[in-house]
Design a protein around this motif. Structure first.
Motif, PDB file in Angstrom:
ATOM      1  N   TYR A  38      -0.130  -9.381  11.721  1.00  0.00           N
ATOM      2  CA  TYR A  38      -1.485  -9.347  10.419  1.00  0.00           C
ATOM      3  C   TYR A  38      -0.888  -9.278   9.316  1.00  0.00           C
ATOM      4  O   TYR A  38      -1.637  -9.333   8.272  1.00  0.00           O
ATOM      5  CB  TYR A  38      -2.094  -8.162  10.725  1.00  0.00           C
ATOM      6  N   THR A  39       0.291  -9.849   8.520  1.00  0.00           N
ATOM      7  CA  THR A  39       0.962  -9.868   7.406  1.00  0.00           C
ATOM      8  C   THR A  39       0.033 -10.883   6.814  1.00  0.00           C
ATOM      9  O   THR A  39      -0.193 -11.427   5.558  1.00  0.00           O
ATOM     10  CB  THR A  39       2.098 -10.544   7.392  1.00  0.00           C
ATOM     11  N   ALA A  40      -0.334 -12.233   8.140  1.00  0.00           N
ATOM     12  CA  ALA A  40      -1.154 -13.022   7.302  1.00  0.00           C
ATOM     13  C   ALA A  40      -2.498 -13.140   6.979  1.00  0.00           C
ATOM     14  O   ALA A  40      -3.107 -13.867   6.267  1.00  0.00           O
ATOM     15  CB  ALA A  40      -1.340 -14.520   8.349  1.00  0.00           C
ATOM     16  N   PHE A  41      -3.415 -11.481   7.272  1.00  0.00           N
ATOM     17  CA  PHE A  41      -4.740 -11.759   6.253  1.00  0.00           C
ATOM     18  C   PHE A  41      -3.911 -11.001   5.250  1.00  0.00           C
ATOM     19  O   PHE A  41      -5.100 -10.969   3.966  1.00  0.00           O
ATOM     20  CB  PHE A  41      -5.184 -10.634   6.910  1.00  0.00           C
ATOM     21  N   THR A  42      -2.711 -10.085   4.839  1.00  0.00           N
ATOM     22  CA  THR A  42      -2.759 -10.027   3.448  1.00  0.00           C
ATOM     23  C   THR A  42      -2.388 -10.716   2.535  1.00  0.00           C
ATOM     24  O   THR A  42      -2.564 -10.791   1.487  1.00  0.00           O
ATOM     25  CB  THR A  42      -1.476  -9.032   3.437  1.00  0.00           C
ATOM     26  N   ALA A  43      -1.379 -11.880   3.104  1.00  0.00           N
ATOM     27  CA  ALA A  43      -1.016 -12.583   2.679  1.00  0.00           C
ATOM     28  C   ALA A  43      -2.270 -13.653   2.180  1.00  0.00           C
ATOM     29  O   ALA A  43      -2.535 -14.563   0.432  1.00  0.00           O
ATOM     30  CB  ALA A  43      -0.397 -13.679   3.300  1.00  0.00           C
ATOM     31  N   GLY A  44      -3.275 -13.900   2.728  1.00  0.00           N
ATOM     32  CA  GLY A  44      -4.869 -14.574   1.901  1.00  0.00           C
ATOM     33  C   GLY A  44      -5.327 -13.918   1.370  1.00  0.00           C
ATOM     34  O   GLY A  44      -5.621 -14.781  -0.008  1.00  0.00           O
ATOM     35  N   VAL A  45      -5.380 -12.803   1.114  1.00  0.00           N
ATOM     36  CA  VAL A  45      -6.059 -12.113  -0.100  1.00  0.00           C
ATOM     37  C   VAL A  45      -4.763 -12.104  -0.995  1.00  0.00           C
ATOM     38  O   VAL A  45      -5.049 -11.996  -1.993  1.00  0.00           O
ATOM     39  CB  VAL A  45      -5.603 -10.216   0.478  1.00  0.00           C
ATOM     40  N   GLY A  46      -3.610 -11.920  -1.270  1.00  0.00           N
ATOM     41  CA  GLY A  46      -3.121 -12.513  -1.553  1.00  0.00           C
ATOM     42  C   GLY A  46      -2.819 -12.940  -2.401  1.00  0.00           C
ATOM     43  O   GLY A  46      -2.622 -13.699  -4.146  1.00  0.00           O
ATOM     44  N   ALA A  47      -3.044 -14.153  -1.962  1.00  0.00           N
ATOM     45  CA  ALA A  47      -3.557 -15.959  -2.801  1.00  0.00           C
ATOM     46  C   ALA A  47      -4.820 -16.005  -3.162  1.00  0.00           C
ATOM     47  O   ALA A  47      -5.158 -16.666  -4.222  1.00  0.00           O
ATOM     48  CB  ALA A  47      -3.344 -16.763  -1.675  1.00  0.00           C
ATOM     49  N   GLU A  48      -6.179 -15.256  -3.037  1.00  0.00           N
ATOM     50  CA  GLU A  48      -7.214 -14.713  -3.864  1.00  0.00           C
ATOM     51  C   GLU A  48      -6.291 -13.795  -5.051  1.00  0.00           C
ATOM     52  O   GLU A  48      -7.352 -14.840  -6.025  1.00  0.00           O
ATOM     53  CB  GLU A  48      -8.053 -13.801  -3.077  1.00  0.00           C
ATOM     54  N   VAL A  49      -6.042 -13.299  -5.005  1.00  0.00           N
ATOM     55  CA  VAL A  49      -5.218 -12.242  -6.463  1.00  0.00           C
ATOM     56  C   VAL A  49      -5.034 -13.187  -7.661  1.00  0.00           C
ATOM     57  O   VAL A  49      -5.352 -13.166  -8.038  1.00  0.00           O
ATOM     58  CB  VAL A  49      -4.447 -10.863  -5.722  1.00  0.00           C
ATOM     59  N   PHE A  50      -3.898 -14.142  -6.847  1.00  0.00           N
ATOM     60  CA  PHE A  50      -3.070 -15.127  -7.469  1.00  0.00           C
ATOM     61  C   PHE A  50      -4.161 -15.973  -7.303  1.00  0.00           C
ATOM     62  O   PHE A  50      -3.244 -17.404  -8.573  1.00  0.00           O
ATOM     63  CB  PHE A  50      -2.255 -14.724  -7.119  1.00  0.00           C
ATOM     64  N   ASN A  51      -4.873 -16.349  -7.205  1.00  0.00           N
ATOM     65  CA  ASN A  51      -5.491 -17.460  -7.454  1.00  0.00           C
ATOM     66  C   ASN A  51      -4.949 -19.335  -7.463  1.00  0.00           C
ATOM     67  O   ASN A  51      -4.666 -20.313  -7.805  1.00  0.00           O
ATOM     68  CB  ASN A  51      -6.292 -17.644  -8.947  1.00  0.00           C
ATOM     69  N   MET A  52      -4.073 -18.511  -5.985  1.00  0.00           N
ATOM     70  CA  MET A  52      -3.752 -19.637  -5.555  1.00  0.00           C
ATOM     71  C   MET A  52      -4.087 -20.517  -3.802  1.00  0.00           C
ATOM     72  O   MET A  52      -4.414 -19.588  -3.437  1.00  0.00           O
ATOM     73  CB  MET A  52      -2.116 -19.307  -5.758  1.00  0.00           C
TER      74      MET A  52
END
Length: 268
Positions: free
Chosen positions: A227-241
């Protein structure tokens, strides 16, 4: 079928009873989700032999060990020499988790501080990153980390970061890292996301803290490294990446901090 980007779960607890008998399936699901390695954290030093054995038996798994602050009053104080001796293992990659927790265990604040100082010294002497748990103790946490850093520099990750903006700033000013957990995916965690957004993306890691804190859309379920993948998806959104670029950045960050993991990969 699109191959998911490679991600590291920088903090989980694979030895906890929640995963008993299921580890092969858990590692398979992690691999399918792109989570190609993980650091499992031993929170009571008496359990270090079993956590070490878990890492030895599973190629994707590395480990760290320390005394969790909520257990500091229940366990014998670690010694610096004890932690240094453990650190000689090639898959032992970090010191902790240690820290301060005044939300649940404020009554043991003084013993927590003693324990934290021991872990900091072990990090200073080994060169391994310190793994910090901080809850409801922002001022003491910042003051202790800063004071000891002025004595002798060390590296550190603030795991599962959900404290305030001032502690984040003071830690980032020391060159420390912030790790994003499933909390960052919760709808009511905008303040946490805002804190991450102000940090350099070069200092961000991702983690599960599994079996706890499953991210959206698995919230309320048992968490696991996949489930780290779900958190990484949100992280990408936070950094607009793009998720691929964000995942690659967190991989580079992880290897810059957890140098023994990078060296182990090269040696292997």
């Amino acid at each position: 079928m699109t191959t998911p980007p490679r991600i590291t779960d920088s903090h989980c607890h694979l030895d906890f009873p929640d995963f008993e008998g299921e580890l092969p399936d858990i590692l398979d699901r992690a691999r399918e989700a792109g989570v190609h390695r993980m650091v499992t954290i031993c929170t009571r030093l008496k359990n270090e032999p079993s956590v070490r054995a878990l890492a030895e038996a599973n190629a994707p798994v590395f480990y760290a060990a320390g005394t969790h602050p909520m257990s500091a009053a229940e366990e014998p104080l670690a010694s610096v020499d004890e932690l240094i001796a453990m650190s000689s293992h090639p898959k032992f990659v970090g010191i902790g988790e240690s820290g301060l927790d005044y939300h649940y265990t404020a009554e043991s604040a003084e013993i927590q501080k003693q324990s934290l100082l021991i872990h900091i010294e072990a990090a200073q002497r080994t060169g391994l990153p310190l793994i910090i748990h901080a809850r409801a103790a922002d001022e003491d946490m910042a003051d202790m980390l800063s004071a000891e850093f002025r004595n002798t520099a060390y590296s550190c990750v603030m795991h599962c970061y959900c404290s305030g903006p001032e502690l984040a700033k003071r830690c980032l000013d020391l060159g420390f890292y912030l790790s994003m957990s499933g909390i960052a995916t919760f709808p009511k965690s905008q303040e946490v996301r805002d804190i991450f957004a102000t940090a350099p993306v070069e200092r961000i890691l991702v983690e599960t803290d599994s079996p706890y804190l499953a991210p959206v859309p698995r919230r309320g379920k048992r968490n696991e490294p996949a489930y780290t993948a779900f958190t990484a998806g949100v992280g990408a959104e936070v950094f607009n990446m793009d998720i691929t670029d964000f995942a690659a950045q967190t991989e580079a960050n992880f290897e810059r901090l957890f140098t023994k993991v990078a060296a182990y990969k090269v040696a292997a």
